[in-house]
Enzyme design. Structure first.
Site, mmCIF file in Angstrom:
data_model
loop_
_atom_site.group_PDB
_atom_site.id
_atom_site.type_symbol
_atom_site.label_atom_id
_atom_site.label_comp_id
_atom_site.label_asym_id
_atom_site.label_seq_id
_atom_site.Cartn_x
_atom_site.Cartn_y
_atom_site.Cartn_z
ATOM 1 N N ILE A 1 8.150 44.458 148.014
ATOM 2 C CA ILE A 1 7.433 45.466 147.233
ATOM 3 C C ILE A 1 6.372 46.146 148.093
ATOM 4 O O ILE A 1 5.931 47.250 147.811
ATOM 5 C CB ILE A 1 6.774 44.795 145.995
ATOM 6 N N TYR B 1 3.033 28.327 137.524
ATOM 7 C CA TYR B 1 3.971 28.361 138.649
ATOM 8 C C TYR B 1 5.086 27.334 138.432
ATOM 9 O O TYR B 1 6.282 27.642 138.552
ATOM 10 C CB TYR B 1 3.196 28.050 139.925
HETATM 11 P P1 NAD Z 1 4.615 34.762 149.748
HETATM 12 O O1 NAD Z 1 3.617 34.941 148.672
HETATM 13 O O2 NAD Z 1 4.139 34.605 151.138
HETATM 14 O O3 NAD Z 1 5.668 35.958 149.722
HETATM 15 C C1 NAD Z 1 6.189 36.447 148.517
HETATM 16 C C2 NAD Z 1 6.553 37.905 148.736
HETATM 17 O O4 NAD Z 1 7.066 38.424 147.521
HETATM 18 C C3 NAD Z 1 5.350 38.787 149.134
HETATM 19 O O5 NAD Z 1 5.613 39.408 150.370
HETATM 20 C C4 NAD Z 1 5.255 39.785 148.001
HETATM 21 O O6 NAD Z 1 4.872 41.079 148.429
HETATM 22 C C5 NAD Z 1 6.656 39.775 147.439
HETATM 23 N N1 NAD Z 1 6.736 40.212 146.054
HETATM 24 C C6 NAD Z 1 5.906 39.932 145.022
HETATM 25 N N2 NAD Z 1 6.297 40.564 143.913
HETATM 26 C C7 NAD Z 1 7.428 41.250 144.230
HETATM 27 C C8 NAD Z 1 8.298 42.083 143.502
HETATM 28 N N3 NAD Z 1 8.075 42.385 142.226
HETATM 29 N N4 NAD Z 1 9.365 42.604 144.141
HETATM 30 C C9 NAD Z 1 9.591 42.346 145.444
HETATM 31 N N5 NAD Z 1 8.774 41.567 146.199
HETATM 32 C C10 NAD Z 1 7.712 41.023 145.590
HETATM 33 O O7 NAD Z 1 5.532 33.532 149.312
HETATM 34 P P2 NAD Z 1 6.386 32.552 150.247
HETATM 35 O O8 NAD Z 1 5.496 31.449 150.656
HETATM 36 O O9 NAD Z 1 7.121 33.306 151.261
HETATM 37 O O10 NAD Z 1 7.365 31.940 149.145
HETATM 38 C C11 NAD Z 1 8.629 32.494 148.883
HETATM 39 C C12 NAD Z 1 9.305 31.650 147.821
HETATM 40 O O11 NAD Z 1 9.344 30.285 148.243
HETATM 41 C C13 NAD Z 1 8.589 31.632 146.462
HETATM 42 O O12 NAD Z 1 9.537 31.523 145.439
HETATM 43 C C14 NAD Z 1 7.781 30.364 146.517
HETATM 44 O O13 NAD Z 1 7.512 29.860 145.236
HETATM 45 C C15 NAD Z 1 8.714 29.454 147.283
HETATM 46 N N6 NAD Z 1 8.021 28.340 147.906
HETATM 47 C C16 NAD Z 1 7.094 28.551 148.882
HETATM 48 C C17 NAD Z 1 6.432 27.475 149.436
HETATM 49 C C18 NAD Z 1 5.391 27.649 150.504
HETATM 50 O O14 NAD Z 1 4.693 26.678 150.849
HETATM 51 N N7 NAD Z 1 5.238 28.836 151.083
HETATM 52 C C19 NAD Z 1 6.727 26.180 149.004
HETATM 53 C C20 NAD Z 1 7.657 26.011 147.991
HETATM 54 C C21 NAD Z 1 8.324 27.090 147.466
HETATM 55 N N1 SER Z 2 3.150 25.950 148.804
HETATM 56 C C1 SER Z 2 3.408 26.315 147.439
HETATM 57 C C2 SER Z 2 2.137 26.518 146.700
HETATM 58 O O1 SER Z 2 1.172 25.876 147.060
HETATM 59 C C3 SER Z 2 4.205 25.226 146.791
HETATM 60 O O2 SER Z 2 5.263 25.762 146.128
HETATM 61 O O3 SER Z 2 2.112 27.266 145.753
#
Ligand code: NAD
Ligand code: SER
Length: 312
Positions: free
Chosen positions: A35, A139
């Site tokens: 986005i 979440y």
């Molecule tokens: P992040 O917040 O770094 O990235 C998420 C991205 O989604 C952002 O770049 C944001 O601009 C984009 N976004 C938000 N709304 C949007 C929309 N309407 N349309 C298109 N893009 C949109 O998150 P991340 O850490 O990269 O996590 C990605 C996925 O992995 C998520 O589902 C998160 O729950 C999951 N996850 C992450 C972690 C972690 O530690 N990073 C751990 C477990 C699960």
């Molecule tokens: N690293 C993520 C958070 O803290 C776990 O899904 O939200």
């Protein structure tokens, strides 16, 4: 060859997943989308895509002849607690649009779940693959619903949905996007820049964690696994290491002896962390598709410091 679409590609996982997919499948097959801009310097092709816009999701999937989607667009745990209704809307609605597009256009779909899909009633060490899931965060509610929706689209429509319950992820390419485990990334930046860090979690809060190269490899390996081996296809526990802030600080001090840590506990994020697993039991992932982590705490700290030194 059909393209691979990564939504939320500018985020913490997407930044590294897009690079890994480009290396594996070639730049011309990878379509990064988010986005927000910022993906223009990524390898592969980049398009702006708000996954809340169902028509645009369908249009992108059709126009670019997408065969596989990694759906990473979401709101993370700490941000979600500040705007719970908005987080519910974004996490659920974007997923439904992507599931629907995957169904319409015959795509495989990867959707990450999280340690956040568990709650205070779940055994924390180890957290079994199949166990109580009553999260107390918005979440977590969206993560459990996402696991179930992906199961539903698979059993009802035959969509090839797959997913991992990631622990907290540690990486150096992009800053984390508003999670509870973000301290384990921030600490490295502060250690190298300022020599000290104030942690928002209590020093003894042990959580399950993973280094990003393992997480990216796990996602790609799961998507490449033979479908008939996957009994837990949408929500595999995966793990690599477990530590609390004090143990991470001690490991960093082995390389930066002057590094100091103190604590200013944020009650909201502390309550979230206290409800999450300390160690996921990843035996189903090991048995069903051969998952094995490569980075433990020591290897991760060495690599994080060396990579960040080059960048800062
Ligand atoms: P992040 O917040 O770094 O990235 C998420 C991205 O989604 C952002 O770049 C944001 O601009 C984009 N976004 C938000 N709304 C949007 C929309 N309407 N349309 C298109 N893009 C949109 O998150 P991340 O850490 O990269 O996590 C990605 C996925 O992995 C998520 O589902 C998160 O729950 C999951 N996850 C992450 C972690 C972690 O530690 N990073 C751990 C477990 C699960
Ligand atoms: N690293 C993520 C958070 O803290 C776990 O899904 O939200």
């Amino acid at each position: 060859m059909k393209r691979i679409l990564v939504t939320g590609a500018v985020g913490q996982i997407g930044t590294e997943l897009v690079t890994a997919l480009c290396e594996r499948f070639g730049h011309e097959r990878i379509l990064a989308a988010d986005i927000r801009g910022g993906g223009k310097n990524m390898p592969g092709q980049f398009v702006l895509l708000d996954c809340l816009d169902a028509d645009r999701v369908n249009q992108v999937v059709q126009k670019y002849d997408v065969g596989t989607i990694y759906h990473l667009a979401a709101i993370l745990s700490a941000t979600a607690e500040t705007k719970p209704l908005w987080a519910y809307h974004v996490n659920m609605q974007t997923l439904l649009h992507v599931l629907d597009a995957a169904h319409k256009f015959g795509c495989s779909l990867f959707v990450p779940s999280s340690i956040g899909a568990f709650g205070p009633g779940t055994p924390r060490d180890p957290t079994p693959q199949d166990t109580i899931q009553r999260p107390t965060t918005m979440y977590g509610i969206t993560k459990v619903a996402a696991e179930l929706l992906c199961d539903y689209y698979h059993t009802r429509y035959g969509v090839d949905t797959r997913g991992l319950r990631f622990p907290g992820l540690i990486s150096y390419s992009a800053m984390p996007g508003g999670g509870t485990t973000d301290y384990a990334v921030d600490i490295f930046h502060r250690a190298l820049r300022e020599g000290k860090y104030t942690c928002f979690l209590h020093e003894d809060t042990t959580l399950d964690m993973m280094y990003m190269p393992d997480a990216v490899r796990a996602a790609i390996e799961l998507m490449e696994a033979p479908a008939d081996l996957l009994h837990h296809r949408n929500a595999f526990n995966v793990t690599a290491m477990q530590f609390c802030p004090r143990e991470l600080a001690l490991e960093i001090q082995r390389h930066l002896p002057d590094f100091e840590i103190d604590y200013d506990v944020d009650p909201v994020r502390q309550a979230i962390a206290d409800s999450w697993p300390q160690r996921l039991d990843d035996s189903a992932a090991k048995t069903e598709w051969g998952w094995a982590p490569r980075y433990g705490l020591q290897e991760m700290v060495i690599d994080m410091l060396s990579q960040l030194r080059k960048r800062l």
